[in-house]
Write a protein that holds these residues in place. Sequence first.
Motif: not given
Length: 305
Positions: A71, A73, A115-116, A119-120, A122-123
Amino acid sequence: MSDVDSRIQELVRRVRGIADAGAPEPIAVPGDDALGELEREVNRLIRASDARLQERLLFAVGPVVVFRWQNREGWPIEYVSPNVATLTGYPLEDISSGRRPYASLIHEADLPRVFEEVTTHSKAGAAWFVHQPYRILHADGRALWVADYTVILRDDRNEITHYFGYIMDITDQVEQMSRLRAQEQVIERIGSPILQVGRGVLAVPVLGGLYGDRAARMTDDLLSAISRTGARTAILDLTGLQEIDTPTVESLLRTSRAVGLLGCRCVLSGISPVVATLIVKLGLEAQSLTTVATLQDALELALGS
């Protein structure tokens, strides 16, 4: 050599086998003493090692490639299954070395969306999620569509440390779906042309499924043409239908009844065994239908009447 020394040597041999990524035979009869406790623990390690070995063999070949990403970059790759070369065209060593992060394999046009999605989910605290299909770049420059089932790994503090990805090439399926959509768009543009094939005879070649607006539009156009031309026979030709389903059959029967209300005979040509079976299975009223095997039969019937 004492019994204890012999047992210790057997333990050493099996531990070395585990270290060499093998799966040695478990110790048949662990002792009841303190050394026996160690023998039982080694047997447990052997069974766990064998399970991991079987899992690695499972993904050594076949269509699914397993990745383990950090996790961080670019999603540096910590582990990848040996069949990665088949998917990406890059040697296993090139990928597993970490020199080529996973993000560098993703098509630049798809990377922001991927990537989005990561991120979505994961959050949101998801344990796993499925990406929308995206493209990766093969070593030879080709863009391949992949399905990606991702598992999120968290530590004791619930911080994300890694992602496991199960990746499979679905290029053939995506391209096939694209061709089908293109064909559907062509059929939609063409519609169902109404042809005057003889004095007082109209023919409508039915292409593709008849659903919603498309079915209503075909019926309206045919009824308008009947009123305009005074046609006595309207032929609905199903020869071009390679597949047919229940909604399409129901639409055809509704169109046939509407045509009959204008005093025009409706003839269905190209009736296949599948269509006949569906009509019977649905229990639809087919007594008023005139059906023939081919368009030629329909024309002879219409022009001869």
